[in-house]
Design an enzyme around this catalytic site. Structure first.
Site, short mmCIF file in Angstrom:
data_model
loop_
_atom_site.label_atom_id
_atom_site.label_comp_id
_atom_site.label_asym_id
_atom_site.label_seq_id
_atom_site.Cartn_x
_atom_site.Cartn_y
_atom_site.Cartn_z
N ASP A 178 -2.10 24.22 3.78
CA ASP A 178 -1.88 23.20 4.78
C ASP A 178 -1.33 21.97 4.05
OD1 ASP A 178 -1.96 21.81 7.20
OD2 ASP A 178 -3.95 21.02 6.77
N ASP A 228 -7.96 22.21 5.20
CA ASP A 228 -8.99 21.17 5.14
C ASP A 228 -9.73 20.95 6.45
OD1 ASP A 228 -6.78 20.06 6.48
OD2 ASP A 228 -7.46 18.04 6.02
N ASP A 239 -7.52 24.90 10.76
CA ASP A 239 -7.12 26.00 9.89
C ASP A 239 -8.14 27.13 9.89
OD1 ASP A 239 -4.89 24.46 9.02
OD2 ASP A 239 -6.17 23.40 7.60
#
Length: 1517
Positions: free
Chosen positions: A835, A1232, A1236
């Site tokens: 990410d 994080d 996700d």
């Protein structure tokens, strides 16, 4: 006192108009909330706009986190493919046979499947089902249902985010927000609707009033009465007059006062049901239904009738005389047809799809055969429990042995098997319920849907009354699986869940506010269970029982008994002690883990709830859907369930779900919200519109405000327990998806091969024993001993030692793992996805500066200089001090920075989105709420008498003013022109990608509106004449350099009245704006990002960025970080296909728009190969949706060349992981937040950089929020994999060495001694195995990955060569020693007298082989540190060699010599053994290794490598 006492609606006329609107459109689909028909009231703080696709980044468009995206991860079937799980088509011929035996096919009625595919569905490559009990055809053709209505594993999903759907379908009437499944509920009038209609006859109203607030209610009013009642309802909380109906009916609303749930008809039908003399067509449910119909039409004047009282007393008498046994008799499955004559059960099995986990489960009904059960018990006794153990390990055979197939409705227990082969047996729970099915499960009332005119004519709502589609449920039939309650539905003849049950009467807000009665609460506790997330924590005895009966420990017990019988008491005792310690350690760790997870999941508190028209305090576990409770109670800090906010407003912390501690504001639900809530519960996820009022279980309460004139802020419970979002999160942690890692698969195959070798040795030994004439007892014991030697009991334990050391080292580095099997997989990572925001870059954004749009002529604008100090933007001392057009624009731009945000003040601390916080911090001003020192002047003509606006009582504006304490402040603090009030906010919506505010200065009678958002969106709603001429160039410059850009615009409202500012719609506010300027944010890379990516790329591990940000920004950050090093990056755009088979995607280079790729091959038209692709979310969906005819080669090329994936939603990230896995990549993902979460779980190795509970579902969690943790996971993974490999090979060769020794001795009728076995296993093998695993990982990551394939010629041939070498180096000395003069021949069959030269020589040689083999297999670089750094291993090897030499040169007649049963050997021969052992070492070191090169794989087993190889070969050609 009611919850809304003293509550006066803000606008009764508006409410009446709103009800009329709904009634007017009740005959058709309700219009979109975004339509112009939606009006804003004076209390509206947010626009009634909804967006079903959650997003995750502020102002980035597709991915702002309005809804906690863990909801997406847990409530979205993770497959873009419209696919059949097994690849067979679902034809109409198979539909009628689903789940029924061949005998039932002729008599069954036609039934449609849950999903009726209109075309053949190809198998999704992402699924690889491993059903064992069910056949593929059974699962594929079975009747199916899901945790989500109208959803199945092969449902085609439209993954287009809502903000794009709005663009596509905005002009279409088909874009109705009301789902088809609930269209009948949406159009059917509720109580509140019917009160606004004129009707010409007296009618009986049922539904919300009687169902929720007051039991046994019957209402019959004229039109005037209804009007008066409506006025009364608006001004007081007291309920209308209550009438009580007959308590006989189990279907009428009177049922809620019956404490006893057993139908009264049992008294009348007792004898007939028991002996079967009653007609099968007349049943309890039929009697209930008939009586219900009569009562529902009789009116409300039957309260307390004589017949009712008499019947009730008769029932009590019957119950007391019949007793519990008689009551329980009717709960037995054999009475199913009697209870449900109109709903026969003939479905033997079904399919169930758990959408939150993307898991297909097969369910089959069984009952226990009493005769076969008794036979089973008898054989268990006769076999000494062996049959019990066998059936415990192979439960499918137990089911087939003692179970008989029965329809699901008559099952005593069910078997469940999921697509991963996990098998479970659950008993069926049956209890009295006696309520309509609509109170228990969602129903599809098609008959009512088709008769909307009847409903509109009669104006009453009897959704919870018995009819053909809503039968009475005398008995609640259910079971639990994975903490989900499955409930049998006689209508569908299958088990369903009520996780997303909704009461359609919830749209009646006044009635909802009256709360529930205790009787309804009792019903709903039965239907939905307690509001608890209590994980099962097994007792020590249960854990011990399960552990001891594990095959590994059963084998240990077998071995210990065998050794004891063979009189190896010391050895058996030591192994027994080690096993006990191992079991205790396992029990302690397992118990600790279970308690920790259970403690984290459990939550309980005292809460104030409105029950039976009174406020009472209860435990949160007693909450049920529909309960009204107070959220403004200071003692309440965490929401105990999923709820909808009804009054007041609050600020919550949803980091438990999102992983980001960004406060989220919640506003009270309107009736629109409640309608949409009903739709959302039938859909995949909570829409953005509903989420504005949705309070998620487990999220923290930062602040809750009580609305003016009321005594409490209220919320309604909508989901409880494991049905909540937190419940789904916990279940995902308790039941992680299994890994199919090849090493673990091969290890079991390898053990199987070893077992075959053991049987071979067993056979040879038996033949030898017969030849030499051993007695039968000795022969049997020694032959069985061969099995314990070839398959050592310690083998499974040694495989986990290396993993344990790796986990400990990772823990010291702040990396925690909840799935130890993933550690080894980390050593095989081929591609690592990251990410961007918060992972590769810092979490916060810093304001780099602003750029004002300046006028350069009358109708032309251009950007001015870039300003990094806010005082250079507007350098006056008062906001009213403007002398030029540029001053006015600078002032307006500065005001937008001051006011256009969603910050809140809580406990004197400014909280909100980090982007808003940084922007306001950049201005240096102060922010206050409830500001009382300054008064705002009204210009409303009728209210000029007072300087304070009356509306301020209800809506107190937020005020920003200069910070007098700031030494850099240049503004006059007490200047009234410098006080700005934010009087209304339109919060950020992801589908709009913007937010707006209405602002009024303290001293001026003028209202401004300011809007900020994505630049391309702001440009669309601005007056084109106000856009700077260099708009595109400036924007492209910033985005190409990796900056985040936010645009600001504003205008003066046409009317300067407070009332107008509260009535104006969002569409009017956000149109015809004047463009003001850009705010430029800098998102800095984390310190370790570039270095980490360089290390990964040097190790030939692909790196990919997967973000929700703008594609140009993502490409810029990728280049800045070194993730993309290619000179040419191509981004896609949709284009019109000229040819029919042409792919409508055009790829252009970022820096040179004229440079494009070939549309089919994705090769540059210019001859260069240094290029990569950046894919956007819309193109990703087009390519991977499964509905387009894009060639597989094209898809593979996109996956192989793609380095940046931008504008990706959480579901698209998840899908990317699966698509890469289809190419046989071992995928890692590092993110994080919970946005996700889906990708973290889908990846082979997921690493979360967050402490939020949602991310705990990831296999790895790092407390150090840097991507450098990825390197540690890979290093430890490689070291752990090599260690496990080495330990496995070592234990195999250890078994081979001992097997050869024992086989040679058995051929002479001898064996090793007790202390010799003890010395080998305890003093040599176990310490070596432990210290071999102690090696730390190598500090560099090399390109070549370690092998995980145990079953391959490259591994097996060298291993076989090693065994042959070991055999030769034992046989040759054994043959030589027999020719020596001091040779002592063995005594045949004597276990106590094993002293012989054969025994002693083979004992000496094998001892050296155990040690030297460990040295050969202890490979250091390139995956582990050199053995020279493993000090524990060196010390152990040294000590072991010294002990061997001491044993060799020990006097055989000494105490130890006698214990070890040694015989004299000449010194010369002892020296020969030492030299022979050294020769053995070098031969074993070089020869097996040299054979590996002849068995290299010519073709890789990984698809992506073969594609790349073919491409390189074609390129060479």
């Amino acid at each position: 006192m009611g919850p809304s006492e003293n509550q006066t609606p803000n606008n009764n006329e508006d409410e009446h108009h709103q009800h009329s609107q709904y009634m007017a459109r009740s005959t058709g689909p309700r219009a979109s909330f975004a339509s112009a028909r939606t009006t804003s009231t004076s209390t509206t703080l947010t626009s009634a706009l909804m967006g079903p696709q959650p997003n995750n980044e502020m102002y980035s468009g597709a991915t702002f986190e309005t809804v906690p995206s863990s909801i997406v991860s847990f409530h979205h079937p993770q497959s873009f493919q419209s696919s059949n799980i097994f690849g067979t088509s679902l034809t109409s011929s198979s539909i009628g046979r689903r789940g029924r035996t061949s005998a039932d096919i002729d008599r069954e009625t036609d039934s449609a499947p849950l999903i009726s595919p209109s075309r053949e569905i190809s198998r999704s490559p992402s699924r690889n089902p491993r059903f064992n009990f069910f056949t593929e055809d059974q699962i594929n053709s079975a009747e199916g249902t899901s945790t989500l209505e109208n959803t199945d594993f092969n449902t085609p999903w439209d993954a287009t985010p809502s903000y794009e759907q709005d663009k596509i379908y905005a002009s279409s009437e088909l874009n109705s927000r009301r789902s088809s499944i609930y269209s009948n509920f949406s159009r059917r009038p509720s109580l509140s609707h019917s009160r606004n209609h004129d009707f010409h006859e007296n009618t009986s109203e049922y539904g919300t009033s009687s169902y929720h607030g007051v039991p046994l209610t019957r209402i019959s009013k004229t039109r005037d009465d209804t009007h008066n009642y409506e006025q009364e309802q608006q001004h007081t909380m007291h309920p209308p007059e209550v009438y009580q109906a007959s308590t006989h009916s189990s279907s009428s609303l009177s049922r809620y006062t019956i404490a006893d749930r057993i139908p009264v008809e049992l008294e009348e039908q007792n004898d007939e049901l028991m002996d079967g003399t009653r007609s099968p067509t007349h049943s309890l449910s039929e009697s209930n239904s008939d009586r219900s119909f009569q009562e529902s039409t009789d009116g409300g004047n039957n309260f307390g009738t004589e017949s009712e009282t008499h019947s009730h007393h008769k029932k009590q008498a019957y119950q007391s005389s019949s007793g519990t046994d008689s009551q329980n008799e009717y709960l037995k499955p054999k009475y199913h047809e009697k209870l449900y004559p109109n709903h026969p059960t003939d479905l033997y099995y079904q399919r169930f799809y758990i959408a939150e986990e993307d898991l297909v489960v097969g369910i089959a009904g069984y009952k226990t055969s009493k005769i076969r059960k008794q036979v089973y018990n008898l054989f268990c006794i006769l076999t000494g429990g062996l049959l019990y153990l066998l059936f415990r390990w192979l439960p499918t055979y137990k089911v087939l042995f003692i179970g008989s197939k029965v329809p699901l409705g008559r099952a005593e227990w069910v078997i469940l098997e999921n697509e991963f082969g996990d098998f479970d047996i659950q008993s069926i729970d049956r209890r009295w319920y006696n309520r309509p099915i609509s109170t228990l499960l969602p129903i599809d009332d098609k008959e009512q849907e088709n008769n909307d005119e009847v409903y509109n004519r009669h104006h009453y709502h009897h959704y919870h009354h018995v009819n053909e589609n809503n039968p009475n449920i005398p008995i609640l039939i259910s079971f639990k699986y994975r903490y989900i309650t499955f409930i049998y539905s006689p209508v569908g003849d299958m088990f369903k869940t009520n996780n997303n049950w909704v009461d359609p009467d919830w749209v009646d807000v006044p009635s909802v506010l009256r709360g529930l009665s205790s009787a309804v609460q009792e019903d709903r506790v039965l239907a939905f269970d307690k509001n608890q997330i209590n994980l099962e924590v097994k007792t020590i005895s249960e854990l011990l029982f399960n552990e001891v009966l594990h095959p590994f420990y059963i084998f240990q017990i077998f071995s210990i008994i065998l050794w004891s019988l063979d009189e190896y008491y010391y050895y058996a005792g030591c192994i027994f002690l080690i096993s006990i310690l191992s079991i205790m350690d396992t029990l302690i760790e397992t118990r600790k883990t279970q308690e920790s997870l259970a403690q984290m999941s459990h939550f309980s508190c005292e809460i104030r709830v409105f029950r039976d028209e009174f406020w009472t305090t209860i435990n949160s576990a007693d909450l049920v859907p529909g309960d009204i409770y107070e959220i403004s109670d200071p003692s309440l800090t965490i929401f105990p369930c999923d709820s909808i906010l009804l009054s007041g407003d609050c600020i919550v912390n949803e980091s438990m779900l999102t992983g980001e501690s960004v406060p989220v504001s919640k506003s009270p639900a309107s009736q629109d919200t409640l309608y949409q809530l009903i739709d959302d519960f039938q859909n995949v996820q909570i829409s953005n519109f509903v989420s504005k009022s949705f309070l998620f279980n487990g999220t923290g309460i930062i602040r809750a405000r009580i609305p003016h004139g009321q005594s409490a802020a209220l919320a309604m419970v909508v989901r409880t327990g494991f049905s909540t979002t937190k419940g789904s999160l916990v279940r995902s942690m308790v039941f992680p998806r299994p890994t199919g890692f090849k090493f673990y698969q091969d290890s079991f195959k390898y053990i199987g091969v070893m077992a075959i070798i053991a049987l071979f040795g067993f056979s040879i030994s038996c033949i030898e024993f017969i030849k030499i004439g051993l007695d039968k007892r000795t022969m049997i014991l020694r032959a069985l001993d061969i099995i314990t030697i070839v398959v050592p009991p310690a083998l499974p334990a040694t495989l986990t030692i290396g993993t344990g050391f790796s986990l400990a080292r990772l823990k010291k580095k702040g990396i925690f793992c909840i799935s130890p099997t993933r550690v080894n997989i980390g050593g095989k990572i081929d591609i690592m996805c990251f990410d961007k925001t918060g992972t590769m870059t810092e979490n916060g954004l810093d304001v780099l500066g602003v750029q004002l749009s300046k006028p350069i002529s009358h109708n032309e604008f251009k950007f001015g200089e870039f300003v990094q100090d806010v005082h250079q933007l507007f350098s006056k001392i008062s906001l009213n001090d403007c002398n030029s057009a540029q001053d006015y624009r600078a002032r307006n731009f500065f005001m937008s920075l001051l006011t256009c945000h969603s910050l809140r003040m809580v406990d004197d601390e400014l909280i909100g989105d980090p982007l808003d916080f940084k922007m306001f911090q950049f201005t240096g001003w102060s922010y206050e709420e409830n500001f009382q020192n300054k008064q705002f002047h009204s210009t409303y003509e009728e209210r000029r008498k007072t300087p304070t606006l009356p509306e301020n009582i209800d809506i107190i504006p937020v005020v920003v003013h200069p910070n007098g304490k700031d030494p850099k402040n240049i503004f006059i603090d007490n200047d009234p022109h410098n006080f700005l009030g934010i009087v209304r906010s339109f919060e950020f919506l992801a589908e709009l990608r913007r937010m707006s505010v209405i602002v009024k200065p303290n001293s001026d009678d003028v209202y401004w509106s300011f809007t900020k958002g994505a630049p391309e969106i702001i440009a669309e709603i601005c007056n084109k004449a106000t856009l700077p001429s260099d708009f595109e160039d400036t924007l492209q410059y910033y985005t190409h350099n990796g900056y985040r850009v936010i645009a600001c615009a504003g205008k003066v409202l046409p009317k300067n009245t407070w009332l107008y500012s509260q009535k104006i719609s969002r569409e009017e506010v956000e149109s015809g704006l004047e463009f003001l300027g850009f705010i430029v944010f800098e998102n800095k890379l984390k310190p370790s990002t570039r270095d980490t990516l360089d290390v990964l790329q040097d190790a030939n591990i692909r790196t990919v960025m997967c973000t929700g940000d703008n594609v140009l920004t993502a490409v810029s950050v990728a280049r800045q970080s070194g993730l993309v090093k290619a000179n040419h990056v191509y981004v896609p755009m949709l284009t019109d296909a000229v040819l029919e088979d042409e792919i409508p995607i055009l790829w252009r280079e970022v820096d040179d728009q004229d440079n494009i790729l070939d549309g089919r091959t994705l090769k540059p038209i210019d001859s260069f190969s240094d290029y990569t692709l950046a894919i956007t979310g819309d193109i990703f969906r087009l390519i991977f949706s499964g509905g387009s005819d894009i060639p597989e080669a094209y898809i593979s090329e996109v996956l192989l060349k793609g380095s940046v994936y931008a504008r990706m939603s959480p579901d698209e990230k998840h899908e990317l992981m699966e698509q890469l896995q289809k190419l046989d990549y071992t995928v890692g993902f590092c993110g994080d937040g919970a946005n996700d979460c889906g990708a973290l779980k889908a990846a082979d190795v997921g690493i979360s950089l967050s402490e939020a509970e949602a991310s705990v579902a990831a296999p790895f969690t790092s407390k150090i929020f840097e991507i450098s943790c990825v390197l540690d996971v890979i290093k430890e993974g490689r070291a752990c994999l090599v260690t496990s490999f080495s330990c496995f090979q070592y234990m195999s060769l250890y078994s081979a060495i001992q097997f050869i020794t024992i086989t040679i001795l058995y051929s002479r009728g001898s064996n090793l001694g007790d202390f010799q076995f003890l010395y080998i296993d305890l003093l040599l093998i176990i310490p070596i195995a432990i210290f071999m695993s102690w090696s730390k990982p190598y500090d560099k990551i090399v390109k070549k990955r370690p092998s995980a394939n145990l079953i391959s010629a490259k591994i097996l041939v060298p291993l076989l060569a090693s065994i042959i070498i070991i055999l030769l180096f034992q046989v040759i000395p054994w043959q030589i020693v027999q020719k020596m003069g001091w040779y002592l021949k063995p005594v045949v069959g004597g276990d106590d007298l094993v002293e012989s030269s054969d025994n002693t020589i083979l004992f000496y040689i094998s001892n050296f082989q155990y040690i030297l083999t460990a040295i050969v297999l202890s490979v250091g670089r390139p995956y582990r540190e050199p053995m020279s750094k493993n000090h524990g291993f060196i010390i152990d090897i040294t000590v072991s060699l010294l002990l061997n030499l001491c044993l060799m040169f020990m006097d055989p007649h000494s105490y130890l010599g006698k214990k070890f049963q040694l015989t004299p050997v000449s010194t010369r021969f002892k020296l020969f053994i030492v030299v022979w052992a050294l020769l053995n070492y070098y031969v074993q070191l070089y020869i097996p290794t040299s054979l590996k090169k002849y068995f290299k794989k010519r073709k890789s087993g990984k698809k992506y490598k073969n594609i790349l190889q073919e491409k390189s070969m074609s390129f060479v050609v």
